[in-house]
Design a protein around this motif. Structure first.
Motif, short mmCIF file in Angstrom:
data_model
loop_
_atom_site.label_atom_id
_atom_site.label_comp_id
_atom_site.label_asym_id
_atom_site.label_seq_id
_atom_site.Cartn_x
_atom_site.Cartn_y
_atom_site.Cartn_z
N CYS A 140 0.86 -1.19 0.00
CA CYS A 140 0.00 0.00 0.00
C CYS A 140 0.89 1.23 0.00
O CYS A 140 1.98 1.22 0.59
CB CYS A 140 -0.89 -0.02 1.25
N ALA A 141 0.45 2.27 -0.66
CA ALA A 141 1.19 3.54 -0.64
C ALA A 141 0.23 4.69 -0.35
O ALA A 141 -0.87 4.76 -0.92
CB ALA A 141 1.90 3.78 -1.97
N ILE A 142 0.66 5.54 0.56
CA ILE A 142 -0.10 6.75 0.88
C ILE A 142 0.63 7.90 0.19
O ILE A 142 1.84 8.10 0.39
CB ILE A 142 -0.16 6.98 2.39
N ILE A 143 -0.10 8.65 -0.61
CA ILE A 143 0.50 9.71 -1.42
C ILE A 143 -0.26 11.00 -1.18
O ILE A 143 -1.48 11.06 -1.41
CB ILE A 143 0.45 9.35 -2.92
N GLY A 144 0.44 12.00 -0.71
CA GLY A 144 -0.24 13.27 -0.50
C GLY A 144 0.50 14.15 0.48
O GLY A 144 1.33 13.67 1.25
N PRO A 145 0.20 15.42 0.47
CA PRO A 145 0.88 16.32 1.38
C PRO A 145 0.21 16.43 2.74
O PRO A 145 0.74 17.06 3.64
CB PRO A 145 0.79 17.66 0.63
N TYR A 146 -0.97 15.81 2.92
CA TYR A 146 -1.75 15.97 4.14
C TYR A 146 -1.94 17.45 4.46
O TYR A 146 -1.70 17.90 5.58
CB TYR A 146 -1.09 15.26 5.33
N LYS A 147 -2.32 18.19 3.44
CA LYS A 147 -2.65 19.60 3.63
C LYS A 147 -4.15 19.76 3.44
O LYS A 147 -4.76 19.07 2.62
CB LYS A 147 -1.88 20.47 2.64
N ALA A 148 -4.74 20.66 4.19
CA ALA A 148 -6.19 20.82 4.19
C ALA A 148 -6.73 21.00 2.77
O ALA A 148 -6.21 21.81 2.00
CB ALA A 148 -6.59 22.01 5.05
N PHE A 149 -7.76 20.23 2.49
CA PHE A 149 -8.51 20.28 1.23
C PHE A 149 -7.70 19.84 0.01
O PHE A 149 -8.11 20.06 -1.12
CB PHE A 149 -9.10 21.69 1.00
N ARG A 150 -6.54 19.21 0.26
CA ARG A 150 -5.75 18.64 -0.83
C ARG A 150 -6.01 17.14 -0.89
O ARG A 150 -6.41 16.51 0.07
CB ARG A 150 -4.25 18.89 -0.59
N LYS A 151 -5.74 16.56 -2.06
CA LYS A 151 -5.99 15.14 -2.26
C LYS A 151 -4.95 14.28 -1.55
O LYS A 151 -3.75 14.58 -1.59
CB LYS A 151 -6.01 14.80 -3.75
N VAL A 152 -5.41 13.23 -0.90
CA VAL A 152 -4.54 12.19 -0.35
C VAL A 152 -4.95 10.87 -0.99
O VAL A 152 -6.10 10.45 -0.87
CB VAL A 152 -4.66 12.09 1.19
N LYS A 153 -4.01 10.26 -1.70
CA LYS A 153 -4.30 8.97 -2.34
C LYS A 153 -3.86 7.82 -1.43
O LYS A 153 -2.79 7.88 -0.84
CB LYS A 153 -3.56 8.84 -3.68
N VAL A 154 -4.71 6.81 -1.35
CA VAL A 154 -4.34 5.56 -0.68
C VAL A 154 -4.47 4.48 -1.75
O VAL A 154 -5.57 4.19 -2.21
CB VAL A 154 -5.25 5.25 0.52
#
Length: 196
Positions: free
Chosen positions: A142-156
């Protein structure tokens, strides 16, 4: 409703308005049998996010220190987490993880052992390969991809399961299996990180 299901719903309710989650490849997740779920680790929210998006209940291996925290500590065992000393050389944790896998359930761990501060996948600890070989389980990368910034996309992103039977048949080493797991996670990162 058990506490795990409640927690999963709560995490989704709290985090979904803040981050735009995109879940990819959940259909790849085997519906039954022991599974070692291995993910990269970029943020403290990774465990609840993986738990929220995985289609099966996950028993997370978590660092021992978290179980001593005043509020979080008592909750962790009730949401199927179990402690491990840093370095994955804790015999009790090894026995617990192997028992879960051999019972046909899912163990979740972050093979890097700690968060990556720059988002680059680090070398995996040998514990991942050990569990994969000894636990009578296949591996779900599994890969978590994203900046974890508000209202931005986080892909799992869940990749294709890594079948362990061929590795066991040829008596592959723990390090070889760990490298195969990390290569699979890296491939997901490569495939989905840039403009995808």
């Amino acid at each position: 409703m058990n506490l795990y299901a409640f927690g999963k719903g709560l995490v989704k309710t709290v985090l979904s308005p803040l981050y735009r989650f995109e879940i990819i490849g959940a259909e790849n997740f085997p519906k039954e049998g022991g599974i070692l779920l291995c993910s990269n680790h970029i943020h403290a929210l990774d465990p609840p996010v993986v738990g929220m998006t995985a289609p099966r209940t996950v028993h997370f291996m978590a660092k021992e220190e978290l179980f001593k925290a005043p509020i979080l500590g008592p909750i962790l065992p009730k949401v199927n987490a179990f402690p491990v000393k840093r370095g994955m050389s804790d015999r009790e944790a090894l026995r617990t993880a192997l028992k879960i896998l051999k019972n046909g359930d899912v163990v979740g761990l972050f093979p890097e052992g700690t968060r990556s501060t720059d988002g680059i996948l680090k070398k995996g600890l040998s514990g991942a390969g050990f569990f994969a070989l000894r636990g009578n389980a296949d591996v779900m990368p599994c890969a978590i991809i994203g900046p974890y910034k508000a209202f931005r996309k986080v892909k799992v992103v869940y990749g294709e399961p890594i079948r362990m039977a061929p590795f066991r048949e040829r008596k592959a080493s723990v390090d070889e299996v760990t490298e195969a797991i990390m290569s699979s996670i890296q491939k997901i990162l490569d495939d989905y990180t840039v403009n995808k």
